[in-house]
Design a protein around this motif. Sequence first.
Motif, short mmCIF file in Angstrom:
data_model
loop_
_atom_site.label_atom_id
_atom_site.label_comp_id
_atom_site.label_asym_id
_atom_site.label_seq_id
_atom_site.Cartn_x
_atom_site.Cartn_y
_atom_site.Cartn_z
N SER A 6 0.83 -1.19 0.00
CA SER A 6 0.00 0.00 0.00
C SER A 6 0.87 1.25 0.00
CB SER A 6 -0.92 0.00 1.21
OG SER A 6 -1.54 1.26 1.39
N PHE A 7 0.39 2.28 -0.67
CA PHE A 7 1.13 3.53 -0.73
C PHE A 7 1.37 4.08 0.67
CE2 PHE A 7 1.25 8.18 -1.01
CZ PHE A 7 2.24 8.36 -1.97
N PHE A 8 0.37 4.01 1.53
CA PHE A 8 0.50 4.57 2.88
C PHE A 8 1.36 3.66 3.77
CE2 PHE A 8 -3.52 6.13 1.14
CZ PHE A 8 -3.28 7.50 1.21
N VAL A 9 1.22 2.35 3.63
CA VAL A 9 2.06 1.41 4.39
C VAL A 9 3.52 1.60 4.00
CG1 VAL A 9 2.59 -1.03 4.77
CG2 VAL A 9 0.21 -0.27 4.71
N GLU A 10 3.74 1.83 2.71
CA GLU A 10 5.10 2.06 2.24
C GLU A 10 5.71 3.29 2.90
OE1 GLU A 10 6.35 3.41 -1.97
OE2 GLU A 10 6.27 1.22 -2.08
N TYR A 85 1.46 11.90 -3.39
CA TYR A 85 0.04 11.54 -3.39
C TYR A 85 -0.80 12.67 -3.98
CZ TYR A 85 -4.38 9.69 -1.58
OH TYR A 85 -5.65 9.19 -1.46
N ASN A 86 -0.49 13.89 -3.57
CA ASN A 86 -1.21 15.05 -4.08
C ASN A 86 -0.95 15.24 -5.58
OD1 ASN A 86 -2.87 17.42 -3.54
ND2 ASN A 86 -1.03 18.62 -3.97
N GLN A 87 0.26 14.90 -6.01
CA GLN A 87 0.60 15.02 -7.43
C GLN A 87 -0.25 14.07 -8.28
OE1 GLN A 87 4.71 14.04 -8.39
NE2 GLN A 87 4.89 15.92 -9.59
N TYR A 88 -0.48 12.86 -7.77
CA TYR A 88 -1.33 11.91 -8.48
C TYR A 88 -2.72 12.50 -8.71
CZ TYR A 88 2.12 8.21 -7.52
OH TYR A 88 3.24 7.44 -7.47
N PHE A 89 -3.31 13.06 -7.65
CA PHE A 89 -4.68 13.53 -7.75
C PHE A 89 -4.78 14.86 -8.50
CE2 PHE A 89 -5.29 10.19 -4.77
CZ PHE A 89 -6.59 9.78 -4.97
N GLU A 90 -3.75 15.67 -8.44
CA GLU A 90 -3.73 16.87 -9.28
C GLU A 90 -3.69 16.46 -10.75
OE1 GLU A 90 -0.60 19.52 -8.31
OE2 GLU A 90 -1.60 20.32 -6.53
N ALA A 91 -2.89 15.44 -11.06
CA ALA A 91 -2.83 14.93 -12.43
C ALA A 91 -4.18 14.37 -12.85
CB ALA A 91 -1.74 13.86 -12.55
N ILE A 104 -0.77 10.35 -15.85
CA ILE A 104 0.52 9.79 -15.44
C ILE A 104 0.30 8.47 -14.69
CG2 ILE A 104 1.57 12.09 -15.26
CD1 ILE A 104 1.29 11.84 -12.20
N PRO A 105 1.33 7.59 -14.70
CA PRO A 105 1.20 6.34 -13.93
C PRO A 105 1.09 6.63 -12.43
CG PRO A 105 2.99 6.21 -15.54
CD PRO A 105 2.56 7.65 -15.48
N PHE A 106 0.22 5.90 -11.74
CA PHE A 106 0.07 6.01 -10.30
C PHE A 106 0.88 4.91 -9.62
CE2 PHE A 106 -4.15 8.45 -9.54
CZ PHE A 106 -3.73 9.43 -10.42
N HIS A 107 1.05 5.06 -8.33
CA HIS A 107 1.63 3.99 -7.53
C HIS A 107 0.77 2.74 -7.71
CE1 HIS A 107 2.63 1.71 -3.85
NE2 HIS A 107 3.82 2.27 -3.98
N GLU A 108 1.41 1.57 -7.71
CA GLU A 108 0.69 0.33 -8.00
C GLU A 108 -0.48 0.09 -7.06
OE1 GLU A 108 3.83 -2.50 -5.53
OE2 GLU A 108 3.50 -2.81 -7.66
N SER A 109 -0.39 0.57 -5.82
CA SER A 109 -1.50 0.38 -4.87
C SER A 109 -2.65 1.34 -5.12
CB SER A 109 -0.99 0.54 -3.44
OG SER A 109 -0.59 1.88 -3.20
N SER A 116 -10.51 4.92 -11.66
CA SER A 116 -11.70 5.76 -11.42
C SER A 116 -11.59 7.09 -12.17
CB SER A 116 -11.87 6.02 -9.92
OG SER A 116 -12.11 4.82 -9.21
N PHE A 117 -10.39 7.68 -12.17
CA PHE A 117 -10.19 8.92 -12.92
C PHE A 117 -10.42 8.69 -14.42
CE2 PHE A 117 -7.64 10.61 -9.27
CZ PHE A 117 -8.34 11.79 -9.12
#
Length: 361
Positions: A6-10, A85-91, A104-109, A116-117
Amino acid sequence: MGKRKSFFVEGIIYQILWIFVSTILLFIIYRTIDSFFVNSVNPELPLDKFSSFYFEIGKYIMLLLGVVIIFIGIFIIQKKRFYVYNQYFEAGLNYLKNESKDLIPFHESLSKERASFIELHNYHKELEKEHELVYKEKTDLLTYLAHDIKTPLANMIGYITLLKDEKNLSEEQKNKFVDVIYENTKYLNRLSEDFFSYLKFNLNEIPLNLMDVDVNIFFRQWEEERSLSISDHILILEFLELENSIIKTEPQLLLRIMENLITNAVNYSVKGTNIHINIETINGMLKISVINDVSQNLNVNWKMATSKFYRGDLSRRISNNGSGLGLTIVNDIVKHLGGTFEIGEENKRVCAKVIIPYRPN
């Protein structure tokens, strides 16, 4: 592939690693400095000011500084993770707003969030296309209406002007002019009815008023009345199978279906030929088939026949251009009644089929 992190666990793992590594490094640095001061002390001499400061409060300041450094590192890690994380959602938001062509590619988790986007972006595109289609249909409606009204109005104005200004017209000429004006008036009336009907059915503004209808009486009476207005064709009505002679349906809408189907059959059929109307009530369905012969050189795309404003060449010549909405209205009415409508040509015979459900009495 191993289990995805998970992105957050990482991010938490990075912080734990930082605490562990920085604690070891700070402890080594502390022990090194502490050993230096301990080894530099001469028991026979008094402590200098620097050594005295270290042994009194200096070592505690070093410990406190180490804790501060650890917390600053944790904060920096959290900030960087939040930035990513914010960069993913801004994209994702920019992608939704069409400010960027690709996402752009997101983190695998975060693959579900990315999907959804993409789904929202595709849905937004579909809504835009629907909006453009509706806007185009409204524009086409006004364009066709203005164009179709212009010609008969010009004819009427021209002949009325002749009747008014020409003093030496014979009775035959006057009657001819009046006939032309009368035909154009009937066409304008038919045109206005088609456009208003199209708008009503297209917006589903007409509530269903189901009532008992005797199939035999309804279609026999309709055939008798309609045959009087058709001089170049013969209507042949046939009941193939009637499991229920009395059904529940909307008679006014059923009448409009028949009128539009017969008008289409007359417009596209060879003069002097028969128009067959077959009626069935079977398996809870009212089935109507209108079959007519067409000429060899007819150029009509029947797949487009229910499209708005479509008109074949023969219809243009015979029916004073028509509104191009007759079969569209049939299709809308049939859908409104919960049925299906199709029309096609085979071996120079056109068959229009209407199937609508009914409630047996």
